[in-house]
Each structure stands twice: as structure tokens, then as C-alpha cells.
Design a protein around this motif. Structure first.
Motif, PDB file in Angstrom:
ATOM      1  N   VAL A 135      28.585  -4.716  39.589  1.00  0.00           N
ATOM      2  CA  VAL A 135      30.011  -5.758  39.506  1.00  0.00           C
ATOM      3  C   VAL A 135      29.596  -5.880  37.450  1.00  0.00           C
ATOM      4  N   ALA A 136      28.542  -5.781  37.321  1.00  0.00           N
ATOM      5  CA  ALA A 136      28.547  -7.511  36.014  1.00  0.00           C
ATOM      6  C   ALA A 136      28.334  -5.996  34.762  1.00  0.00           C
ATOM      7  N   SER A 137      27.903  -4.746  35.402  1.00  0.00           N
ATOM      8  CA  SER A 137      28.293  -3.417  34.392  1.00  0.00           C
ATOM      9  C   SER A 137      29.982  -3.367  34.200  1.00  0.00           C
ATOM     10  N   ASN A 138      30.419  -3.067  34.962  1.00  0.00           N
ATOM     11  CA  ASN A 138      31.574  -2.982  34.953  1.00  0.00           C
ATOM     12  C   ASN A 138      32.411  -4.178  33.725  1.00  0.00           C
ATOM     13  N   ALA A 139      32.182  -4.835  34.786  1.00  0.00           N
ATOM     14  CA  ALA A 139      32.003  -6.554  33.697  1.00  0.00           C
ATOM     15  C   ALA A 139      31.916  -5.753  32.236  1.00  0.00           C
ATOM     16  N   CYS A 140      31.344  -5.968  31.944  1.00  0.00           N
ATOM     17  CA  CYS A 140      30.461  -5.918  30.083  1.00  0.00           C
ATOM     18  C   CYS A 140      30.370  -4.877  29.323  1.00  0.00           C
ATOM     19  N   HIS A 141      30.094  -3.364  30.095  1.00  0.00           N
ATOM     20  CA  HIS A 141      30.121  -2.345  29.860  1.00  0.00           C
ATOM     21  C   HIS A 141      31.199  -1.477  28.990  1.00  0.00           C
ATOM     22  N   LYS A 142      31.384  -1.047  27.541  1.00  0.00           N
ATOM     23  CA  LYS A 142      32.499   0.080  26.832  1.00  0.00           C
ATOM     24  C   LYS A 142      32.459   1.229  27.713  1.00  0.00           C
ATOM     25  N   SER A 143      32.986   1.559  28.727  1.00  0.00           N
ATOM     26  CA  SER A 143      33.387   2.509  28.760  1.00  0.00           C
ATOM     27  C   SER A 143      32.643   3.812  27.907  1.00  0.00           C
ATOM     28  N   SER A 144      32.628   3.692  26.669  1.00  0.00           N
ATOM     29  CA  SER A 144      32.261   4.576  25.968  1.00  0.00           C
ATOM     30  C   SER A 144      31.060   5.006  25.295  1.00  0.00           C
ATOM     31  N   VAL A 145      30.210   3.383  26.259  1.00  0.00           N
ATOM     32  CA  VAL A 145      29.268   4.098  25.502  1.00  0.00           C
ATOM     33  C   VAL A 145      27.822   4.371  26.743  1.00  0.00           C
ATOM     34  N   ILE A 146      26.956   5.212  26.202  1.00  0.00           N
ATOM     35  CA  ILE A 146      26.843   5.979  27.553  1.00  0.00           C
ATOM     36  C   ILE A 146      25.104   5.903  27.646  1.00  0.00           C
ATOM     37  N   ARG A 147      25.153   5.058  28.523  1.00  0.00           N
ATOM     38  CA  ARG A 147      23.277   4.305  28.635  1.00  0.00           C
ATOM     39  C   ARG A 147      23.106   5.545  29.784  1.00  0.00           C
ATOM     40  N   LEU A 148      21.267   6.340  28.769  1.00  0.00           N
ATOM     41  CA  LEU A 148      20.917   7.131  28.856  1.00  0.00           C
ATOM     42  C   LEU A 148      19.995   6.595  29.184  1.00  0.00           C
ATOM     43  N   LYS A 149      19.107   7.727  29.909  1.00  0.00           N
ATOM     44  CA  LYS A 149      17.402   7.078  30.217  1.00  0.00           C
ATOM     45  C   LYS A 149      16.808   8.459  29.865  1.00  0.00           C
ATOM     46  N   ALA A 150      15.709   8.412  29.293  1.00  0.00           N
ATOM     47  CA  ALA A 150      15.235   9.945  28.958  1.00  0.00           C
ATOM     48  C   ALA A 150      13.783  10.139  29.032  1.00  0.00           C
ATOM     49  N   PRO A 151      13.276  11.114  29.192  1.00  0.00           N
ATOM     50  CA  PRO A 151      11.174  10.813  29.235  1.00  0.00           C
ATOM     51  C   PRO A 151      10.901  11.090  27.778  1.00  0.00           C
ATOM     52  N   THR A 152      10.376  10.193  27.588  1.00  0.00           N
ATOM     53  CA  THR A 152       9.610  10.535  25.789  1.00  0.00           C
ATOM     54  C   THR A 152       9.253  11.944  25.649  1.00  0.00           C
ATOM     55  N   CYS A 153       9.059  13.043  26.578  1.00  0.00           N
ATOM     56  CA  CYS A 153       7.904  14.282  26.423  1.00  0.00           C
ATOM     57  C   CYS A 153       9.793  15.515  25.870  1.00  0.00           C
ATOM     58  N   ALA A 154      11.252  14.628  26.434  1.00  0.00           N
ATOM     59  CA  ALA A 154      12.309  14.950  26.213  1.00  0.00           C
ATOM     60  C   ALA A 154      12.682  15.096  24.648  1.00  0.00           C
ATOM     61  N   MET A 155      11.889  13.728  24.044  1.00  0.00           N
ATOM     62  CA  MET A 155      12.831  13.429  22.847  1.00  0.00           C
ATOM     63  C   MET A 155      12.740  14.346  21.292  1.00  0.00           C
ATOM     64  N   ARG A 156      11.747  15.339  20.922  1.00  0.00           N
ATOM     65  CA  ARG A 156      11.999  16.266  20.357  1.00  0.00           C
ATOM     66  C   ARG A 156      12.897  17.542  20.710  1.00  0.00           C
ATOM     67  N   TRP A 157      13.496  17.047  21.605  1.00  0.00           N
ATOM     68  CA  TRP A 157      14.203  18.207  21.875  1.00  0.00           C
ATOM     69  C   TRP A 157      16.254  17.140  22.393  1.00  0.00           C
ATOM     70  N   LEU A 158      15.635  16.301  22.288  1.00  0.00           N
ATOM     71  CA  LEU A 158      17.257  15.230  22.522  1.00  0.00           C
ATOM     72  C   LEU A 158      17.055  14.699  21.494  1.00  0.00           C
ATOM     73  N   VAL A 159      16.534  13.758  21.048  1.00  0.00           N
ATOM     74  CA  VAL A 159      17.311  13.294  19.449  1.00  0.00           C
ATOM     75  C   VAL A 159      17.972  14.326  18.238  1.00  0.00           C
ATOM     76  N   PRO A 160      17.712  15.643  17.866  1.00  0.00           N
ATOM     77  CA  PRO A 160      17.928  16.191  17.753  1.00  0.00           C
ATOM     78  C   PRO A 160      19.884  16.676  17.906  1.00  0.00           C
ATOM     79  N   LYS A 161      19.924  17.078  19.340  1.00  0.00           N
ATOM     80  CA  LYS A 161      21.030  16.751  19.901  1.00  0.00           C
ATOM     81  C   LYS A 161      21.998  15.859  19.480  1.00  0.00           C
TER      82      LYS A 161
END
Length: 286
Positions: free
Chosen positions: A82-108
Motif C-alpha cells: 500500500v505504501a509503495s503504491n502510494a509513493c513509488h513512481k512506476s518508472s523507478v525500478i528498485r533493484l537489489k543485487a549482491p555485491t559480487c555481481a557489481m563488476r558485471w552489473l554497473v557497466p550494464k
């Protein structure tokens, strides 16, 4: 008339019930153990019964606590939505990722910002390899685990030794030569190195010097600085190899059966932004 329900105690109960350990619960909540304990005591006082039995080896849910847990989990998840739908903009993707994947993810993510600037990503890093969408406010997560787990495949883990070019000898490097280096391990054990050596040599070189790290990213960073030779995922170090920060002394790569996958919150098919993010990330990962 009963006083108001202490809503700010619910997260302490849910997280402590997950870990059954006050130290781990306090770490996840970024509170002291005493603060977590006080929150639970406040909730128990309001309810009129104990939620946990305290034992020397840890905590156990009481029968009343076990009965209450799924009900509060469901209610808390509904509140977050309910709180998320009230304040979260649909164009913003809230992404959780393990630190071990950062070297691959950040350039992407840098590429994604260039080709799809309308998609904004709010990134949260963690040392955990999974995600619990029921209790965590994320739209998507990169998870690491054995094949067959949930989510869309990004890439399979393939292990290979890497080291700084400054450590390479003038002549060809053999597997037995590895004993002269410090072995950099991405975990507290020697599982990854042991697996690679078992499939590439009949007689493993002696691991005379060892350094263990909490994540693969830390082990890779240590290798770049010339600390020793690391065992790393080939995809995660691809950019470091391309830029010459690391070299791959052997061509052999060993699949572990694990993979990195993209998991989406249930119901994401109703979010055009999230679907566009998924398709973009999969395309950029090719």
C-alpha cells in the motif's frame, strides 16, 4: 479502551523470527540487540503473551508466536505494498543485487542509462544471494544460486584463475607454479579453488599462502592490486581482462552449476517499466 497497537515493533518480530538470533536480527535492522529486544518486549506486553522462548543456544518461537507469524507477515506485506503504491513512481525500478555481481552489473546500468534514460534504477547492494519479496521493498533482484532456481538466467558461473600482469613470470606459467602465489579465496573455505584444480590437474599445487574474503568482488580487487592469484567468475572479470587490469593465465574454465538470475516481484507483468528493464538488461547482457 486498549492503547494503540505498537506498529513499529512488527519489523523486529518478523526479522527476529526469520533468524531466531538477536545478533543477526539487529544487524539486518541496523539496531542494537538491546533495541530489538525492547521492541519485542513491547509487542509481547501489548499482546499479553511471549513470542519467543529464550534458550542458551538461541531463540524459539512459542506456539502463540508461531501462530501469529504468518498473519503478521501477510499484514506487513500488504502495508508495504500500500505504501509503495502510494509513493513509488512506476518508472523507478528498485533493484537489489549482491555485491559480487557489481563488476558485471554497473557497466550494464551505465549502458541502460544511455539507451533507455526513461528507466531509472534505485540500486541496493547486499551480501545476501537471495531475496524475499514478501518482506522486502524491491521490484527486482539479481540472485545467485544453483541452476533451476527462480528468475531469468543472466549468466552461468564459470571459474578461472586471474592475476595482475605484474605477477606473471617471464616464461609460461604452469599450474604447479601457482604454489608460489598467495591463493585468494572468494569464500571462507577453499571450495572454488579446489573445484577448478580438481578438473585441471591430477596433482594440485600446495596452497602455502591463503587469503579469504567475504565476497568474490573483494578477492578480484585484491588480485588487481597484486596481492595474489584469485579464482573468479569469467563473466565478472571480463571487463578487467579487456582493460588489462587482470590476465587469465589458463584458458580452462569450470562451470559450478550455479548462475546469476534476474527475479521480478510477482505481478510485474502489470508494470511496463519493469518489463522494459528486464528486456533491456537481458539484451545488454548478450
Amino acid at each position: 479502551m486498549r492503547r494503540n497497537f505498537p506498529l513499529n515493533t512488527v519489523d523486529a518480530f518478523l526479522v527476529t523470527a526469520k533468524h531466531l538470533n538477536l545478533t543477526r536480527a539487529a544487524k539486518e535492522l541496523c539496531l542494537t540487540q538491546g533495541a530489538v529486544s525492547r521492541k519485542i518486549s513491547t509487542l509481547e506486553e501489548w499482546l499479553g503473551y511471549a513470542l519467543f522462548d529464550r534458550h542458551a543456544r538461541g531463540l524459539h518461537l512459542t506456539p502463540q508466536g508461531s501462530a501469529l507469524l504468518p498473519e503478521l507477515q501477510h499484514a506487513f506485506e500488504h502495508l508495504l505494498n500500500v505504501a509503495s503504491n502510494a509513493c513509488h513512481k512506476s518508472s523507478v525500478i528498485r533493484l537489489k543485487a549482491p555485491t559480487c555481481a557489481m563488476r558485471w552489473l554497473v557497466p550494464k546500468l551505465v549502458q541502460l542509462e544511455s539507451v533507455s534514460p526513461e528507466i531509472q534504477v534505485a540500486l541496493t547492494t547486499t551480501v545476501e544471494h537471495g531475496v524475499n519479496f514478501k518482506n522486502e521493498p524491491f521490484d527486482a533482484a539479481i540472485i545467485f544460486g544453483q541452476q533451476g532456481s527462480s528468475g531469468v538466467l543472466l549468466f552461468e558461473e564459470r571459474l578461472t584463475p586471474v592475476l595482475s600482469q605484474h605477477l606473471l613470470p617471464e616464461g609460461a606459467l604452469t599450474i604447479q607454479d601457482l604454489s608460489r602465489f598467495t591463493f585468494l579465496h572468494p569464500t571462507p573455505d577453499r571450495t572454488d579453488w579446489t573445484l577448478w584444480l580438481a578438473q585441471n590437474t591430477a596433482i594440485a599445487p600446495a596452497m602455502n599462502k591463503n587469503q579469504h574474503f567475504d565476497t568474490m568482488d573483494l578477492a578480484i580487487s585484491a588480485a588487481i592490486q597484486g596481492f595474489g592469484i584469485a579464482i573468479a567468475d569469467a563473466t565478472l572479470v571480463a571487463e578487467d581482462l579487456r582493460r588489462g587490469r587482470l590476465v587469465q593465465p589458463f584458458t580452462n574454465e569450470v562451470k559450478t552449476g550455479a548462475s546469476y538470475r534476474l527475479a521480478l516481484r510477482s505481478g510485474s507483468e502489470e508494470s511496463p517499466a519493469l518489463e522494459a528493464f528486464k528486456e533491456s538488461l537481458l539484451t545488454l547482457s548478450e
